[in-house]
Structure formats: structure tokens, C-alpha cells
Design a protein around this motif. Structure first.
Motif, PDB file in Angstrom:
ATOM      1  N   UNK A   1      41.783 -35.072-118.017  1.00  0.00           N
ATOM      2  CA  UNK A   1      42.706 -33.952-117.853  1.00  0.00           C
ATOM      3  C   UNK A   1      42.976 -33.709-116.378  1.00  0.00           C
ATOM      4  N   UNK A   2      44.088 -33.032-116.088  1.00  0.00           N
ATOM      5  CA  UNK A   2      44.462 -32.787-114.698  1.00  0.00           C
ATOM      6  C   UNK A   2      43.920 -31.468-114.185  1.00  0.00           C
ATOM      7  N   UNK A   3      44.326 -31.120-112.947  1.00  0.00           N
ATOM      8  CA  UNK A   3      43.809 -29.922-112.274  1.00  0.00           C
ATOM      9  C   UNK A   3      44.308 -28.643-112.912  1.00  0.00           C
ATOM     10  N   UNK A   4      45.380 -28.705-113.693  1.00  0.00           N
ATOM     11  CA  UNK A   4      45.911 -27.507-114.341  1.00  0.00           C
ATOM     12  C   UNK A   4      45.273 -27.248-115.699  1.00  0.00           C
ATOM     13  N   UNK A   5      44.377 -28.099-116.125  1.00  0.00           N
ATOM     14  CA  UNK A   5      43.772 -27.953-117.453  1.00  0.00           C
ATOM     15  C   UNK A   5      42.941 -26.681-117.522  1.00  0.00           C
ATOM     16  N   UNK A   6      42.880 -26.115-118.721  1.00  0.00           N
ATOM     17  CA  UNK A   6      42.066 -24.932-118.980  1.00  0.00           C
ATOM     18  C   UNK A   6      40.960 -25.340-119.956  1.00  0.00           C
ATOM     19  N   UNK A   7      39.919 -24.523-120.079  1.00  0.00           N
ATOM     20  CA  UNK A   7      38.806 -24.895-120.973  1.00  0.00           C
ATOM     21  C   UNK A   7      39.262 -25.224-122.391  1.00  0.00           C
ATOM     22  N   UNK A   8      40.292 -24.548-122.864  1.00  0.00           N
ATOM     23  CA  UNK A   8      40.757 -24.823-124.224  1.00  0.00           C
ATOM     24  C   UNK A   8      41.235 -26.272-124.360  1.00  0.00           C
ATOM     25  N   UNK A   9      41.766 -26.841-123.280  1.00  0.00           N
ATOM     26  CA  UNK A   9      42.192 -28.244-123.334  1.00  0.00           C
ATOM     27  C   UNK A   9      40.982 -29.157-123.543  1.00  0.00           C
ATOM     28  N   UNK A  10      39.884 -28.800-122.907  1.00  0.00           N
ATOM     29  CA  UNK A  10      38.665 -29.593-123.070  1.00  0.00           C
ATOM     30  C   UNK A  10      38.161 -29.486-124.505  1.00  0.00           C
ATOM     31  N   UNK A  11      38.209 -28.287-125.053  1.00  0.00           N
ATOM     32  CA  UNK A  11      37.762 -28.120-126.442  1.00  0.00           C
ATOM     33  C   UNK A  11      38.617 -28.964-127.382  1.00  0.00           C
ATOM     34  N   UNK A  12      39.894 -29.086-127.040  1.00  0.00           N
ATOM     35  CA  UNK A  12      40.764 -29.919-127.857  1.00  0.00           C
ATOM     36  C   UNK A  12      40.328 -31.374-127.841  1.00  0.00           C
ATOM     37  N   UNK A  13      39.909 -31.848-126.685  1.00  0.00           N
ATOM     38  CA  UNK A  13      39.414 -33.225-126.600  1.00  0.00           C
ATOM     39  C   UNK A  13      38.128 -33.365-127.391  1.00  0.00           C
ATOM     40  N   UNK A  14      37.232 -32.408-127.242  1.00  0.00           N
ATOM     41  CA  UNK A  14      35.949 -32.479-127.939  1.00  0.00           C
ATOM     42  C   UNK A  14      36.118 -32.411-129.442  1.00  0.00           C
ATOM     43  N   UNK A  15      37.182 -31.780-129.912  1.00  0.00           N
ATOM     44  CA  UNK A  15      37.370 -31.644-131.363  1.00  0.00           C
ATOM     45  C   UNK A  15      37.530 -33.004-132.027  1.00  0.00           C
TER      46      UNK A  15
END
Lengths: 99, 330
Positions: free
Chosen positions: B56-70
Motif C-alpha cells: 500500500x502507498x503513503x495515503x493508505x489508512x488502517x482499514x486498507x490494511x484490514x482489507x488486505x488481511x481479510x
């Protein structure tokens, strides 16, 4: 994990298997045998099981009597018959090698 | 992380903004601060470096990470995996002593040299951007320019005192000289042999089967999808002494077995999905005396294997009280 079929067979035994996998899958009519449950005369006995946390678990084991079974009498194979006849013939004609 | 702990968590002082009558600043008046607490900001929630680990890039938020982990929570088996490796050329000391590099009357009349080697498509070492030169030119004008280079005579004459394959000529060691029959030799130095080494850099994964390879200098070897793997299971059962069509044996797995061996003492019985009977043999060479004619009717149904023999429990691999072991592949 060891599992056992709750309903007994006609001779009082229960189908059973232990398996490294299964991860929670228990066939219908089967229950998990806890590792610390003593099961003398297994798989001959009476099983009491109840559902615990969605799984059938054996809660009590009453050992049964192990029936006597007749051992199978193996018929001689064709090879055995031929070897026996050749050996006998060789002995009668004093042509047995290596003696 | 640490919670903030103060004496008065909801206390503020109202300070009138100079020049106004109805605008106030709310200034916290927490009293004694026993724990400052962890600030909620980019550095504590999602650093750029951490976002980069998830692609993910520098603008990513924690929710983006959760999406990857899902992906791993709901579909780990759908991930495709590649082995990431890098092939490089190393050299090891090879031949010393007098060796022929080339000759006008033997081997190839044209030889090759290069500054470097590379790994070819078939995994072997090859000259990188090779330059061809005639043997007669080398012999006539000297060959010191071969020092520090990789050399190849394409045709090896079969003599043991000839270099074979690609060799690396040391920059300073040894003497390169012309000999009889317009040949070029090296003496007193060491020739190095290049070889390929493979370094494994781990494994990468993606839900997209076309994600790799990428042009980054690494080799990516597809290993398939996580969920579509061969399964192996081992286990045992205790014989019940019953037999016959109304008392079949059965074993259940959490995958579809295709090959199974049940073993007890010296006897092994083989079950193969698609075969309606099983083969029982004893230890020893395969012969009439080690083959058992115990006919078991076999059924593979989904994750279950069942079988029976109409003559005896022993033939049905169900001797009362006997512990039978098995191994299954699917």
C-alpha cells in the motif's frame, strides 16, 4: 484424534478410527473419544455420548466382553503344494539336493 | 499503546478570545497527568513503511490494511504462491598448470571472450555479450587482453591438457604465451570455473495468478494455489471382528483419498480410487506366496472409503482387537 461410531455392531464392537486430520469434522453418528478416557477392551463396550460445544463427545465407556473368534485356516497356496510334492518325490528317490 | 490517564479527563477552562464577546478557547485543565498516553496519529496507526509491507502507498489508512488481511481470513487457500530466487554466477578455482586455450590446428578456429557471464534460460552459464576472435589473431598479436575475462573455445578437441567450457582467466596470475602449432597457452596461473548458484529469497503470494513474474532481476517459480495441494493423512483403527456386506469397514477423511495403504504386521493392503477391489501382499518379493487372494469389495464415496470381505474378519482387515495403521494420499 480418535472417533467412534456410537451405535454398536451386532457383536458389541464399535467402528472407530484415529486420524491426524479431520479438524472438527465428525461424521454423523460418531463421537470423539477424549484422550484421557480409559477404554478397556476397546472397541467392545457401551458408549455414552453427548453434544458439547457442537461436537459429540464420548462421556462414558463401559467395557464389554471380547467375543472369541475362530482363526482363519489358510489353505496352502499353489506354490506350497508344488514345493511339498517336489520335496517328497526327491526324498523318496534320494535325489534331494543339499542334504 | 497506552491510555491517557489524568486527574480531570473532561475539565476545560474557557478563555475569551481577545476582541470578542462570544468566542472562547477551550483550554484543557486535566489536573495531574499520571500517563500521557499514546498519541493517535500516522506514526502510531500506520507508518508508511508498514503500509509498504502490504503493498500500500503513503495515503493508505488502517482499514486498507484490514482489507488486505481479510484475504487470509476468508480465502487463504485462494492465494497463489511463487518461490523467489536469484541465480548468479560464481567462480571456483579450477585448473592450474600448463593448459592450452586454443590452437590453429585443433579445436575451433574462432574463440569467444566476454567481460562477464550470465545464467542462460536453461540454467547453465553463458558468456554475456560475447566477442568472437580468430585463433590466428590471438596467437599473432598476443592475448594479454584476455586477462580478467571469461574465455570459451567452442570446440574441445578431447585432450586433457585443454581448457574445457567457459573459464575465467585471472587478471595477473600465470603467463599467457604462444606455443607450437600456433597455439595459445597459459602457465603458472589458475583458471577459474564459473558455476551457477541459486539463492532463495523466500516466497511471495497474491490472489492474482498473473502477478508474477515481474522484471526485477529475480526468478519467480509458480508453486500453485495454496488450497489445491496434495494431502497426506495417517491414522489407525482397531478391528471389530465383523465382516461381510452388512458390516463393512469404513474410514472417513477431510479430503477425497485417491490412494491408501493399510498395514498390519507383515501384510499391506493397497486401495486405489477407481479400483473396485484391494490388493493384499505380505513382506517379501512379489510372488504367489506373498500375494493374498483376499477379495475386498471397495467403495470410494467422497471423503469416505469402505470395504468388506464375505469370508472372514481377518480378510476384511478387521481382526478383533488388532490395530491397523494406514496412510492416505489425496
Amino acid at each position: 484424534m480418535r472417533i467412534i461410531e456410537i451405535a454398536p455392531l451386532s457383536n458389541g464392537a464399535h467402528r472407530n478410527q484415529s486420524y491426524t486430520g479431520l479438524h472438527g469434522y465428525i461424521p454423523d453418528g460418531w463421537a470423539v473419544v477424549p484422550a484421557n478416557l480409559d477404554t478397556p477392551n476397546f472397541p467392545f463396550g457401551e458408549v455414552e455420548a453427548e453434544e458439547i460445544n457442537g461436537k459429540m463427545i464420548v462421556t462414558k465407556w463401559t467395557p464389554g466382553e471380547i467375543p472369541k473368534t475362530e482363526p482363519v485356516v489358510e489353505e496352502p497356496s499353489q506354490q506350497d503344494i508344488i514345493e511339498a510334492q517336489v520335496t517328497y518325490t526327491a526324498m523318496m528317490t534320494d535325489t534331494l539336493l543339499g542334504v | 499503546m497506552k491510555d491517557r490517564s489524568v486527574e480531570f479527563p473532561n475539565r476545560y477552562r474557557m478563555v475569551k478570545v481577545e476582541g470578542t464577546n462570544d468566542i472562547f478557547d477551550l483550554v484543557p485543565a486535566p489536573g495531574e497527568i499520571s500517563e500521557e498516553g499514546t498519541f493517535i496519529n500516522k506514526a502510531t496507526l500506520l507508518k508508511d513503511a508498514t503500509a509498504g509491507l502490504f503493498g500500500l502507498g503513503a495515503d493508505a489508512v488502517p482499514d486498507d490494511v484490514f482489507g488486505v488481511l481479510s484475504r487470509f481470513q476468508n480465502g487463504l487457500g485462494n492465494e497463489y504462491v511463487w518461490e523467489k530466487t536469484k541465480k548468479t554466477v560464481q567462480t571456483e578455482i579450477g585448473t592450474t598448470g600448463l593448459m592450452y586455450l586454443c590452437a590453429s590446428n585443433k579445436g575451433s578456429s574462432t574463440v569467444q571472450y566476454a567481460d562477464a557471464c550470465e545464467v542462460s534460460a536453461d540454467g547453465s552459464v553463458a558468456l554475456k555479450n560475447p566477442i568472437s576472435v580468430s585463433v590466428s589473431t590471438l596467437v599473432s598479436y598476443g592475448a594479454d587482453f584476455l586477462r580478467g575475462k571469461y574465455f570459451l573455445n567452442p570446440t574441445h578437441p578431447g585432450d586433457t591438457d585443454w581448457v574445457k567450457g567457459i573459464v575465467y582467466i585471472h587478471p595477473t596470475d600465470g603467463e599467457i604465451f604462444g606455443s607450437s602449432y600456433s597455439s595459445l597457452c597459459i602457465r603458472g596461473g589458475s583458471l577459474y570455473t564459473p558455476y551457477v548458484t541459486i539463492a532463495v529469497f523466500g516466497y511471495v503470494n497474491s490472489p492474482d495468478p498473473n502477478s508474477y513474474p515481474v522484471d526485477d532481476g529475480y526468478t519467480y517459480t509458480a508453486l500453485g494455489q495454496l488450497g489445491a495441494k496434495v494431502r497426506i493423512a495417517t491414522g489407525s483403527y482397531t478391528g471389530t471382528g465383523t465382516y461381510g456386506a452388512s458390516n463393512p469397514n469404513s474410514i472417513t477423511f477431510d479430503f477425497e483419498p485417491v490412494f491408501l495403504v493399510i498395514y498390519y504386521g507383515s501384510q499391506k493392503t493397497v486401495f486405489i480410487r477407481g479400483c473396485g477391489t484391494a490388493l493384499t501382499i505380505l513382506d517379501g518379493p512379489f510372488s504367489a506366496s506373498t500375494l493374498r487372494g483376499w477379495v475386498n469389495a471397495v467403495t470410494f464415496s467422497g471423503n469416505e472409503l469402505a470395504w468388506y470381505n464375505g469370508d472372514h474378519a481377518d480378510y476384511q482387515l478387521n481382526t478383533s482387537g488388532a490395530v491397523y495403521n494406514y496412510i492416505a494420499i489425496g
